[in-house]
Design an enzyme around this catalytic site. Structure first.
Site, PDB file in Angstrom:
ATOM      1  CB  ILE A  92      -7.718   0.091   7.537  1.00 59.34           C
ATOM      2  CG1 ILE A  92      -6.453  -0.662   7.082  1.00 59.34           C
ATOM      3  CG2 ILE A  92      -8.984  -0.656   7.142  1.00 59.34           C
ATOM      4  CD1 ILE A  92      -6.216  -1.977   7.772  1.00 59.34           C
ATOM      5  CG  HIS A 109      -0.838  -2.018  -3.130  1.00 62.32           C
ATOM      6  ND1 HIS A 109      -0.739  -2.023  -1.759  1.00 62.32           N
ATOM      7  CD2 HIS A 109      -0.310  -3.186  -3.557  1.00 62.32           C
ATOM      8  CE1 HIS A 109      -0.177  -3.160  -1.365  1.00 62.32           C
ATOM      9  NE2 HIS A 109       0.096  -3.889  -2.428  1.00 62.32           N
ATOM     10  CD  GLU A 142     -16.046  -3.159   5.293  1.00 62.52           C
ATOM     11  OE1 GLU A 142     -17.119  -3.395   4.696  1.00 62.52           O
ATOM     12  OE2 GLU A 142     -15.933  -3.135   6.537  1.00 62.52           O
ATOM     13  CB  VAL A 144      -7.027  -3.445   2.696  1.00 63.07           C
ATOM     14  CG1 VAL A 144      -5.772  -2.669   2.303  1.00 63.07           C
ATOM     15  CG2 VAL A 144      -7.688  -2.786   3.908  1.00 63.07           C
TER      16      VAL A 144
HETATM   17  N1  3YE Z   1      -9.121   1.184   3.572  1.00 65.15           N
HETATM   18  C1  3YE Z   1      -9.969   0.260   3.019  1.00 65.15           C
HETATM   19  N2  3YE Z   1      -9.722  -0.321   1.798  1.00 65.15           N
HETATM   20  C2  3YE Z   1      -8.596  -0.011   1.057  1.00 65.15           C
HETATM   21  N3  3YE Z   1      -7.021   2.400   3.203  1.00 65.15           N
HETATM   22  C3  3YE Z   1      -6.119   2.393   2.211  1.00 65.15           C
HETATM   23  C4  3YE Z   1      -6.474   1.526   1.201  1.00 65.15           C
HETATM   24  C5  3YE Z   1      -7.692   0.951   1.609  1.00 65.15           C
HETATM   25  C6  3YE Z   1      -8.004   1.519   2.856  1.00 65.15           C
HETATM   26  O1  3YE Z   1      -8.400  -0.568  -0.051  1.00 65.15           O
HETATM   27  N4  3YE Z   1     -11.067  -0.111   3.708  1.00 65.15           N
HETATM   28  C7  3YE Z   1      -2.152  -0.862   7.115  1.00 65.15           C
HETATM   29  C8  3YE Z   1      -2.781   0.068   6.153  1.00 65.15           C
HETATM   30  C9  3YE Z   1      -2.539  -0.404   4.739  1.00 65.15           C
HETATM   31  C10 3YE Z   1      -2.567  -0.624   8.566  1.00 65.15           C
HETATM   32  O2  3YE Z   1      -2.785  -1.549   9.281  1.00 65.15           O
HETATM   33  N5  3YE Z   1      -2.682   0.642   9.016  1.00 65.15           N
HETATM   34  C11 3YE Z   1      -2.930   0.938  10.400  1.00 65.15           C
HETATM   35  C12 3YE Z   1      -2.268   2.257  10.736  1.00 65.15           C
HETATM   36  C13 3YE Z   1      -0.810   2.306  10.413  1.00 65.15           C
HETATM   37  C14 3YE Z   1      -0.253   3.729  10.421  1.00 65.15           C
HETATM   38  O3  3YE Z   1      -0.942   4.665  10.871  1.00 65.15           O
HETATM   39  O4  3YE Z   1       0.882   3.915   9.952  1.00 65.15           O
HETATM   40  C15 3YE Z   1      -4.411   1.069  10.728  1.00 65.15           C
HETATM   41  O5  3YE Z   1      -4.785   0.714  11.849  1.00 65.15           O
HETATM   42  O6  3YE Z   1      -5.207   1.549   9.870  1.00 65.15           O
HETATM   43  C16 3YE Z   1      -4.911   3.230   2.257  1.00 65.15           C
HETATM   44  C17 3YE Z   1      -3.652   2.375   2.387  1.00 65.15           C
HETATM   45  C18 3YE Z   1      -3.744   1.485   3.594  1.00 65.15           C
HETATM   46  C19 3YE Z   1      -2.439   0.757   3.766  1.00 65.15           C
END
Ligand code: 3YE
Length: 204
Positions: A92, A109, A142, A144
């Site tokens: 994120i 997605h 921001e 997700v």
């Molecule tokens: N960040 C924002 N908005 C968005 N990143 C992504 C899309 C997107 C974004 O639309 N602000 C789930 C991530 C979901 C999660 O909790 N990830 C963890 C880490 C998990 C790992 O490292 O495997 C975290 O703490 O960030 C890209 C897709 C995000 C998918």
């Protein structure tokens, strides 16, 4: 290849699909750098074998999300990047980073948004009993999975589908949709408007 008549294997990842698209002479995009938050992953190897510059920005080495995102931002600036594709990237991003790259950040997605946001979108679709799901490429904001939608492809859910079989069918759709969406943005056909909605070029 002799047996099935195809001259190229299907891409196995979104990165590979984007690399294959952008090496076509007709492409409006060029991949100038591949950045991974995980050292040693296959995507880095594939990129470097194709002559593309690579960088690792390991999130585990940073004390905060702001410092991690700040380092990615500096790499993107160093390479003069104009469009960023999140492909297999599972972090994120901070509001600060997302606002700076507003209209230039694309994510894919594995559902037809706004259905099934968040993780395990394929499992969510199976549990909901929908007969159609798919994939979505959207501009990143921001919140997700909430940004403006650039391109989607629908995929049927079959009666005997497992999370794995459905995920594989969606993945194949992703490998068409992400390159198509990148071309729309890189070619100036689609952009993000001031109001956060998609604007299609009059020339489209
Ligand atoms: N960040 C924002 N908005 C968005 N990143 C992504 C899309 C997107 C974004 O639309 N602000 C789930 C991530 C979901 C999660 O909790 N990830 C963890 C880490 C998990 C790992 O490292 O495997 C975290 O703490 O960030 C890209 C897709 C995000 C998918």
């Amino acid at each position: 290849e002799l047996l099935n008549g195809a001259s190229h294997a299907d891409p196995s990842t979104n990165l590979q699909a984007l690399m294959e698209q952008t090496k076509k002479p007709s492409s409006s995009a060029e991949i100038v750098v591949v950045i991974s938050n995980r050292p040693g992953v296959l995507g880095l190897k594939k990129a470097s074998m194709a002559g593309i510059q690579t960088r690792v920005v390991d999130h585990k080495l940073y004390g905060s999300r702001a410092e991690f995102d700040g380092t990615i931002d500096r790499v993107l600036e160093e390479f003069g990047v104009e469009v960023v594709c999140l492909a297999g990237f599972m972090r994120i991003l901070t509001g600060h980073f997302v606002r700076k790259w507003n209209g230039k950040l694309l994510n894919i997605h594995p559902s037809l948004l706004p259905s099934f946001k968040g993780v395990n979108a394929q499992k969510q679709a199976l549990l909901a009993g929908v007969r159609l799901t798919g994939c979505t490429v959207h501009f990143v904001v921001e919140e997700v999975d909430a940004g403006a939608i650039i391109a989607q492809e629908a995929v049927p859910v079959l009666v005997n589908d497992t999370e794995e079989s459905l995920s594989e069918r969606i993945r194949e759709a992703e490998h068409r949709t992400f390159p198509a969406a990148l071309e729309l943005v890189a070619g100036g056909v689609v952009r993000l408007g001031e109001d956060g909605r998609i604007v299609w070029s009059q020339l489209a």
